[in-house]
Design a protein around this motif. Structure first.
Motif, PDB file in Angstrom:
ATOM      1  N   THR A   7      35.098  28.617  36.913  1.00  0.00           N
ATOM      2  CA  THR A   7      35.369  30.162  36.787  1.00  0.00           C
ATOM      3  C   THR A   7      36.981  30.351  36.724  1.00  0.00           C
ATOM      4  N   LYS A   9      38.607  32.184  38.414  1.00  0.00           N
ATOM      5  CA  LYS A   9      39.173  32.250  39.933  1.00  0.00           C
ATOM      6  C   LYS A   9      39.239  30.651  40.498  1.00  0.00           C
ATOM      7  N   ASN A  38      40.919  38.528  39.596  1.00  0.00           N
ATOM      8  CA  ASN A  38      40.689  37.365  40.466  1.00  0.00           C
ATOM      9  C   ASN A  38      41.691  37.289  41.771  1.00  0.00           C
TER      10      ASN A  38
END
Length: 283
Positions: A7, A9, A38
């Protein structure tokens, strides 16, 4: 390089605080929005004349504007912000670069020894930042949602003639890349009708309508240059590019997958292409 499945993040967490050198276009703003979403710490060195008001608002004071050639100013700002990793996104016009300090002169001298001058600029920039203790990464490392996997991304599929044009366009794009002039080539019914020059991709597409006598058809390939430094200046496709393809009645575009191309708001872009009967093929 293999596409890493993680992801945004997770990707950004790997790199600590990110320093963004932001040029023009929509991609720098998309990147900043992603970092805010994020909760990734960041700071922005915006190239003078290109910083959008929304970016200033999102950066909340962690932003500095200057010339792309103000290397020492950029380094000082990122050091004060305790930046660990730098990402460079967006184009820069010549007006934003001036021979105004010794670092620029030293870079120009080094550039004389590079066979591929355009790519050499980015290698010099990366080298100088690394000497100051920063890590340079590509936007594709920090924001993997911009990337794509191989295949036909749209519901709109290339025709038999399009597939032939794709093969030729790939050859022409790679041939062009060897010259270090550009990355994009347009083929219509097996013949090259346009190649990118210093004026850029959008100018190339606009020239090609005349080259095929206003007829419908043709394919553009926009690929990386052989041996290109992939942390900077990789091909990017956005809504502006698709709008020009539509205006010039081209059938589609072929790009490279994984770490080779970034797509602006990928899912929306693909839907927009389908709405306008434009195919996007990633090889």
């Amino acid at each position: 390089m293999k596409l890493i499945d993680m992801t945004n993040k997770q990707a950004q967490k790997r790199f600590g605080k990110i320093g963004l050198i932001a040029g023009n276009g929509n991609f720098p703003l998309l990147f900043v929005k992603d970092m805010v979403k994020n909760k990734t710490p960041f700071a922005v060195y915006g190239i003078q004349g290109f910083v959008k008001p929304e970016m200033k608002k999102l950066a909340k004071g962690h932003i500095c504007e200057g010339l792309i050639t103000d290397f020492n100013k950029c380094v000082k700002f990122f050091k004060s912000e305790k930046v660990d990793t730098i990402v460079i996104i967006g184009g820069v016009q010549r007006s934003a670069a001036k021979l105004n300090n010794f670092a620029v002169l030293k870079g120009l001298i080094k550039l004389m020894f590079y066979k591929k001058k355009h790519d050499g600029i980015f290698r010099i920039i990366i080298s100088e930042f690394e000497k100051k203790g920063f890590k340079l990464i590509g936007v594709q490392d920090a924001m993997p949602s911009l990337l794509t996997k191989k295949g036909t991304l749209t519901k709109t599929k290339p025709s038999k003639q399009d597939l032939e044009d794709i093969k030729q366009a790939i050859k022409e794009s790679k041939k062009l890349g060897e010259t270090d002039i550009g990355q994009a080539a347009v083929v219509y019914k097996g013949k090259l009708i346009g190649a990118e020059d210093a004026k850029g991709t959008d100018a190339l597409i606009k020239r090609c309508l005349e080259g095929k006598n206003n007829a419908k058809g043709g394919v553009m390939a926009k690929l990386t240059k052989p041996g290109q430094e992939e942390r900077c200046d990789i091909p990017a496709i956005g809504f502006g590019t698709l709008d020009n393809l539509i205006k010039c009645k081209l059938n589609g575009i072929v790009i490279e997958a994984e770490y080779k191309t970034i797509l602006e708001e990928k899912e929306k872009l693909i839907k927009y292409a389908d709405k306008n009967k434009i195919f996007i093929v990633a090889i």
